[in-house]
Design a protein around this motif. Structure first.
Motif, PDB file in Angstrom:
ATOM      1  N   GLU A 263       0.804  -1.217   0.000  1.00 51.98           N
ATOM      2  CA  GLU A 263       0.000   0.000   0.000  1.00 51.98           C
ATOM      3  C   GLU A 263       0.841   1.273   0.000  1.00 51.98           C
ATOM      4  O   GLU A 263       0.309   2.370  -0.168  1.00 51.98           O
ATOM      5  CB  GLU A 263      -0.947  -0.001   1.204  1.00 51.98           C
ATOM      6  CG  GLU A 263      -0.282  -0.206   2.547  1.00 51.98           C
ATOM      7  CD  GLU A 263      -1.306  -0.405   3.651  1.00 51.98           C
ATOM      8  OE1 GLU A 263      -2.381   0.212   3.576  1.00 51.98           O
ATOM      9  OE2 GLU A 263      -1.038  -1.191   4.576  1.00 51.98           O
ATOM     10  N   LYS A 264       2.161   1.150   0.176  1.00 51.96           N
ATOM     11  CA  LYS A 264       3.029   2.324   0.165  1.00 51.96           C
ATOM     12  C   LYS A 264       3.622   2.590  -1.209  1.00 51.96           C
ATOM     13  O   LYS A 264       4.302   3.590  -1.405  1.00 51.96           O
ATOM     14  CB  LYS A 264       4.164   2.144   1.180  1.00 51.96           C
ATOM     15  CG  LYS A 264       3.700   2.132   2.633  1.00 51.96           C
ATOM     16  CD  LYS A 264       4.881   2.005   3.585  1.00 51.96           C
ATOM     17  CE  LYS A 264       4.415   2.000   5.033  1.00 51.96           C
ATOM     18  NZ  LYS A 264       5.566   1.855   5.980  1.00 51.96           N
ATOM     19  N   THR A 265       3.408   1.678  -2.156  1.00 46.61           N
ATOM     20  CA  THR A 265       3.969   1.834  -3.495  1.00 46.61           C
ATOM     21  C   THR A 265       2.911   1.542  -4.548  1.00 46.61           C
ATOM     22  O   THR A 265       1.853   0.985  -4.246  1.00 46.61           O
ATOM     23  CB  THR A 265       5.155   0.870  -3.714  1.00 46.61           C
ATOM     24  OG1 THR A 265       4.725  -0.477  -3.436  1.00 46.61           O
ATOM     25  CG2 THR A 265       6.317   1.218  -2.802  1.00 46.61           C
ATOM     26  N   VAL A 266       3.202   1.928  -5.801  1.00 45.90           N
ATOM     27  CA  VAL A 266       2.280   1.658  -6.916  1.00 45.90           C
ATOM     28  C   VAL A 266       2.931   0.671  -7.890  1.00 45.90           C
ATOM     29  O   VAL A 266       3.957   0.062  -7.587  1.00 45.90           O
ATOM     30  CB  VAL A 266       1.884   2.964  -7.623  1.00 45.90           C
ATOM     31  CG1 VAL A 266       1.049   3.825  -6.700  1.00 45.90           C
ATOM     32  CG2 VAL A 266       3.105   3.750  -8.092  1.00 45.90           C
ATOM     33  N   GLY A 267       2.320   0.536  -9.060  1.00 50.70           N
ATOM     34  CA  GLY A 267       2.701  -0.516  -9.997  1.00 50.70           C
ATOM     35  C   GLY A 267       4.148  -0.513 -10.438  1.00 50.70           C
ATOM     36  O   GLY A 267       4.737  -1.575 -10.652  1.00 50.70           O
ATOM     37  N   VAL A 268       4.771   0.664 -10.584  1.00 50.29           N
ATOM     38  CA  VAL A 268       6.150   0.706 -11.070  1.00 50.29           C
ATOM     39  C   VAL A 268       7.095   0.004 -10.100  1.00 50.29           C
ATOM     40  O   VAL A 268       8.085  -0.609 -10.510  1.00 50.29           O
ATOM     41  CB  VAL A 268       6.604   2.162 -11.322  1.00 50.29           C
ATOM     42  CG1 VAL A 268       6.682   2.961 -10.030  1.00 50.29           C
ATOM     43  CG2 VAL A 268       7.935   2.200 -12.060  1.00 50.29           C
TER      44      VAL A 268
END
Length: 300
Positions: free
Chosen positions: A20-25
């Motif tokens: 939840e602290k990062t996105v797809g990249v």
């Protein structure tokens, strides 16, 4: 001796692929590096809780920069410029480092690295067709720029730009589907441009149950306009990896809010032509030819 490469990217928390602290990249970067053999990677990643160095699955992680922090971005710039490693790979999307000012600092970073003799390879996520002019400085400062869409390669019109299909994770679904009323699942980060508000406004309760599985994009949470937007949407929040299959297998209709479907299309890359030919063969002969298409796709 392994080839040494610096990778500047968002990166998931220790022992995780998604979070939840990062996105797809971030997930893309970790999957990519774990599947590339014969290289010695040092990942210059964002700080989640504290600055730290550690090794995970033979990948060196150096958590050095913070989002929206000009000071740490400049320290990162200096660190990479002074490194003896000459190849720098950057999977990048807008707002990965922060807002407009941080994006300008990133351009400065690229210039410094190029002048220090680095070979820069950019991997562009979320290419915005209406803002192609923003990509010219990136392409100019890079040795190669990778995009996931053939149409973007053609539109950018530069020999440095190469098209490589987006990789797709292998997922095993084990949970049996339960009998229940019709339900539709919207799965993904909540973004205005993905049509979530329009979907909610148009949804009639007589259609069945609409499940919004996802939450706010962590890269935009400090944006007041964006935070106000997601406050008005009732959603599950971040869905952990170990229960994603529960949502998918217990839903009649899955809505994936992609502006382009290239990532899904990659699954059928090898069998796509055979599926098209089978469709042409049976479309006027039998009413339900889904089994034939599934068999040709290799996913029956």
């Amino acid at each position: 001796m392994k080839n040494k490469i610096i990778v500047v990217s968002s990166y998931p928390e220790r022992s995780k692929t998604h979070g939840e602290k990062t996105v797809g990249v971030a997930s893309y970067t970790k999957n990519l590096l774990m599947n590339l053999k014969g290289f010695d990677f040092e990942v210059i990643a964002e700080v989640h809780t504290k600055k730290e160095r550690y090794e995970e699955q033979e990948i060196h992680i150096n958590r050095l920069w913070k989002r929206n922090s000009i000071a740490t971005l400049l320290k990162m710039t200096n660190y990479v410029a002074k490194s003896q490693i000459m190849t720098v790979v950057i999977p990048i999307e807008f707002y990965m480092f922060g807002g407009l000012i941080q994006n300008m600092i990133f351009l400065y970073s690229l210039l410094v690295w190029k002048l220090s003799g680095k070979k820069i390879i950019l991997i562009l996520h979320q290419v915005l067709a209406k803002l192609f002019f923003l990509y010219w400085p990136l392409i100019f400062l890079s040795e190669k720029t990778v995009v996931f869409e053939e149409k973007f390669r053609k539109a950018l019109g530069n020999k440095k730009v190469v098209f490589i299909p987006h990789a797709v994770e292998k997922v095993t679904l084990k949970v049996p589907k339960q009998e229940k009323t019709f339900s539709a699942l919207y799965f993904g980060y909540l973004s205005p441009y993905k049509g979530i508000k329009e979907l909610i406004d148009l949804w009639d309760k007589n259609y069945g149950e609409l499940i919004i599985a996802g939450g706010g994009n962590p890269n935009h949470m400090k944006n007041k306009r964006y935070s106000n937007f997601i406050k008005g949407i009732k959603a599950t929040g971040f869905v952990p990896e170990n229960i994603i299959s529960d949502y998918f297998l217990n839903t009649d209709l899955v809505i994936l809010p992609f502006t382009v479907l290239r990532r899904i299309d990659c699954v059928l890359q090898k069998s796509k032509q055979a599926v098209i030919e089978t469709h042409q063969q049976y479309k006027d002969k039998i009413e339900n030819f889904d089994p034939q298409l599934s068999k040709k796709s290799g996913f029956a």
